[in-house]
Write a protein that holds these residues in place. Structure first.
Motif, short mmCIF file in Angstrom:
data_model
loop_
_atom_site.label_atom_id
_atom_site.label_comp_id
_atom_site.label_asym_id
_atom_site.label_seq_id
_atom_site.Cartn_x
_atom_site.Cartn_y
_atom_site.Cartn_z
N THR A 153 0.85 -1.33 0.11
CA THR A 153 0.15 0.01 0.00
C THR A 153 0.96 1.19 0.05
O THR A 153 0.34 2.30 0.12
CB THR A 153 -0.97 0.04 1.17
OG1 THR A 153 -0.05 0.11 2.35
CG2 THR A 153 -1.83 -1.03 1.25
N THR A 154 2.26 1.16 0.02
CA THR A 154 3.14 2.25 0.12
C THR A 154 4.17 2.34 -0.91
O THR A 154 4.19 2.87 -1.80
CB THR A 154 3.84 2.48 1.39
OG1 THR A 154 4.25 1.03 2.02
CG2 THR A 154 2.70 2.84 2.54
N ILE A 155 5.20 1.25 -0.78
CA ILE A 155 6.19 1.20 -1.71
C ILE A 155 5.64 0.54 -3.18
O ILE A 155 6.19 1.27 -3.96
CB ILE A 155 7.42 0.21 -1.14
CG1 ILE A 155 7.93 0.69 0.18
CG2 ILE A 155 8.34 0.15 -1.95
CD1 ILE A 155 8.75 -0.26 0.87
N VAL A 175 6.64 5.07 5.29
CA VAL A 175 7.73 3.75 5.35
C VAL A 175 8.72 3.94 6.31
O VAL A 175 9.36 4.71 6.66
CB VAL A 175 8.29 3.51 3.81
CG1 VAL A 175 9.19 2.56 3.68
CG2 VAL A 175 7.21 3.72 2.71
N PRO A 176 8.64 2.64 7.08
CA PRO A 176 9.94 2.44 8.09
C PRO A 176 11.32 2.81 7.57
O PRO A 176 11.51 2.59 6.29
CB PRO A 176 9.87 1.18 8.31
CG PRO A 176 8.36 0.59 8.56
CD PRO A 176 8.08 1.35 6.99
N MET A 177 11.94 3.15 8.32
CA MET A 177 13.44 3.77 8.14
C MET A 177 14.26 2.49 7.42
O MET A 177 15.17 2.97 6.55
CB MET A 177 14.06 4.05 9.16
CG MET A 177 15.45 4.71 8.83
SD MET A 177 15.56 6.22 7.58
CE MET A 177 14.89 7.38 8.44
N ASN A 178 14.05 1.45 7.85
CA ASN A 178 15.12 0.24 7.50
C ASN A 178 14.72 -0.12 6.17
O ASN A 178 15.62 -0.55 5.44
CB ASN A 178 14.85 -0.85 8.21
CG ASN A 178 13.27 -1.19 8.80
OD1 ASN A 178 12.63 -0.91 8.18
ND2 ASN A 178 13.12 -2.18 9.77
N PHE A 179 13.41 0.07 5.75
CA PHE A 179 13.03 -0.18 4.38
C PHE A 179 13.55 0.85 3.21
O PHE A 179 13.93 0.84 2.28
CB PHE A 179 11.47 -0.20 4.19
CG PHE A 179 11.02 -1.63 4.26
CD1 PHE A 179 10.97 -2.72 3.67
CD2 PHE A 179 10.44 -1.82 5.71
CE1 PHE A 179 10.52 -3.72 3.88
CE2 PHE A 179 9.92 -3.07 5.96
CZ PHE A 179 9.84 -4.09 5.17
N LYS A 180 13.40 1.95 3.76
CA LYS A 180 14.13 3.41 3.08
C LYS A 180 15.46 3.08 2.66
O LYS A 180 16.17 3.46 1.94
CB LYS A 180 13.71 4.53 3.95
CG LYS A 180 12.49 5.00 3.92
CD LYS A 180 12.27 6.29 4.70
CE LYS A 180 10.73 6.90 4.54
NZ LYS A 180 10.45 8.05 5.45
N VAL A 181 16.43 2.71 3.89
CA VAL A 181 17.62 2.58 3.84
C VAL A 181 17.96 1.55 2.59
O VAL A 181 18.89 1.59 1.72
CB VAL A 181 18.33 2.18 5.31
CG1 VAL A 181 19.79 1.58 5.18
CG2 VAL A 181 18.15 3.19 6.16
N HIS A 182 17.12 0.47 2.74
CA HIS A 182 17.35 -0.82 2.02
C HIS A 182 17.31 -0.16 0.30
O HIS A 182 17.91 -0.58 -0.61
CB HIS A 182 16.41 -1.69 2.17
CG HIS A 182 16.12 -2.95 1.08
ND1 HIS A 182 17.25 -3.63 0.86
CD2 HIS A 182 15.43 -3.26 0.25
CE1 HIS A 182 17.12 -4.43 -0.15
NE2 HIS A 182 15.76 -4.45 -0.39
N ILE A 183 16.17 0.85 0.22
CA ILE A 183 15.97 0.96 -1.18
C ILE A 183 17.10 2.03 -1.59
O ILE A 183 17.43 2.07 -2.82
CB ILE A 183 14.65 1.80 -1.28
CG1 ILE A 183 13.42 1.23 -0.88
CG2 ILE A 183 14.31 2.48 -2.62
CD1 ILE A 183 12.14 1.78 -0.57
#
Length: 237
Positions: A153-155, A175-183
């Motif tokens: 529903t976001t990424i 979006v949680p920070m850990n997913f942002k860092v991964h991207i």
């Protein structure tokens, strides 16, 4: 900037640099196989990595490009989807990670492989490991903490919006920070991609399907390893 302009900048840079390399230095377009230098670790590391990364890519396509409405339409509940993502995606990531670790150990411990390694070889391995580790950690933390975050529903809509040139950076706010860092680390990998051996994934050796067989002959003219009867008769005469 990060979620609206940067993705397009990375894509343009990656495509331009890849084409530039192919046009200006086509003979560098290779996987630089080092099988002749060391085989045992390469066999296990390469096999595990390619199996794992193929499953990871398929999982990303299913999770990031397929709309959530499709899963609801086929009757797949959110709980069933997340269970499949966790128990399917995490093992795939771990298998790919294990393969990369074996390849990294091989590149460092095998003297001849280490001597022929370039900066790009080390950089490609390091970036792949970092990206996969951050992805595993992000997925694991989301599953363990039961945060309720659903990247479909976001990424998912954010990425599909980029592909149709209708970016919506606001979708990335929650979006949680850990997913942002991964991207973001994935963006770095895309920038590194054109300058490493990773470009070989864009090549498909379809010419091998129609290429004639290569016959190896001994110095006496016989086909190796077997000789047919006619050749034996000719030699006898």
């Amino acid at each position: 900037m990060l979620w609206g302009a940067l993705p397009y900048m990375v894509i343009v840079f990656c495509i331009t640099a890849t084409i530039w390399r192919y046009v200006t230095n086509p003979f560098s377009w290779t996987s630089k196989s080092s099988e002749m230098l060391e085989k045992r670790l390469l066999r296990w590391g390469s096999l595990l990595f390619h199996i794992g990364i193929f499953a990871v890519i398929c999982g990303h396509i299913a999770g990031l490009l397929v709309p959530i409405e499709f899963y609801h339409w086929i009757g797949l509940s959110d709980e069933a989807y997340h269970m499949g993502a966790v128990f399917g995606g995490l093992p795939a990531g771990i298998i790919a990670f294990a393969g990369l670790v074996i390849l990294l150990v091989r590149r460092y411990t095998a003297r001849r492989v280490r001597a022929t390694s370039s900066v790009g070889d080390w950089l490609a391995l390091a970036m792949l490991i970092i990206v996969i580790v951050t992805g595993i950690l992000a997925t694991s933390a989301n599953a363990v903490n039961h945060s309720g975050f659903d990247y479909r529903t976001t990424i998912n809509p954010w990425l599909r919006g980029l592909l149709v040139f209708q970016p919506d950076p606001a979708l990335m706010q929650t979006v949680p920070m850990n997913f942002k860092v991964h991207i973001l680390l994935t963006f770095v990998l895309y920038c590194v991609f054109p300058f490493t051996r990773l470009v070989h994934m864009l090549s498909m050796p379809l010419g091998y399907l129609r290429r004639s067989y290569v016959l190896y002959r001994r110095r006496d003219g016989a086909i190796y390893p077997n000789q047919n009867q006619e050749q034996q008769k000719e030699r006898a005469m």
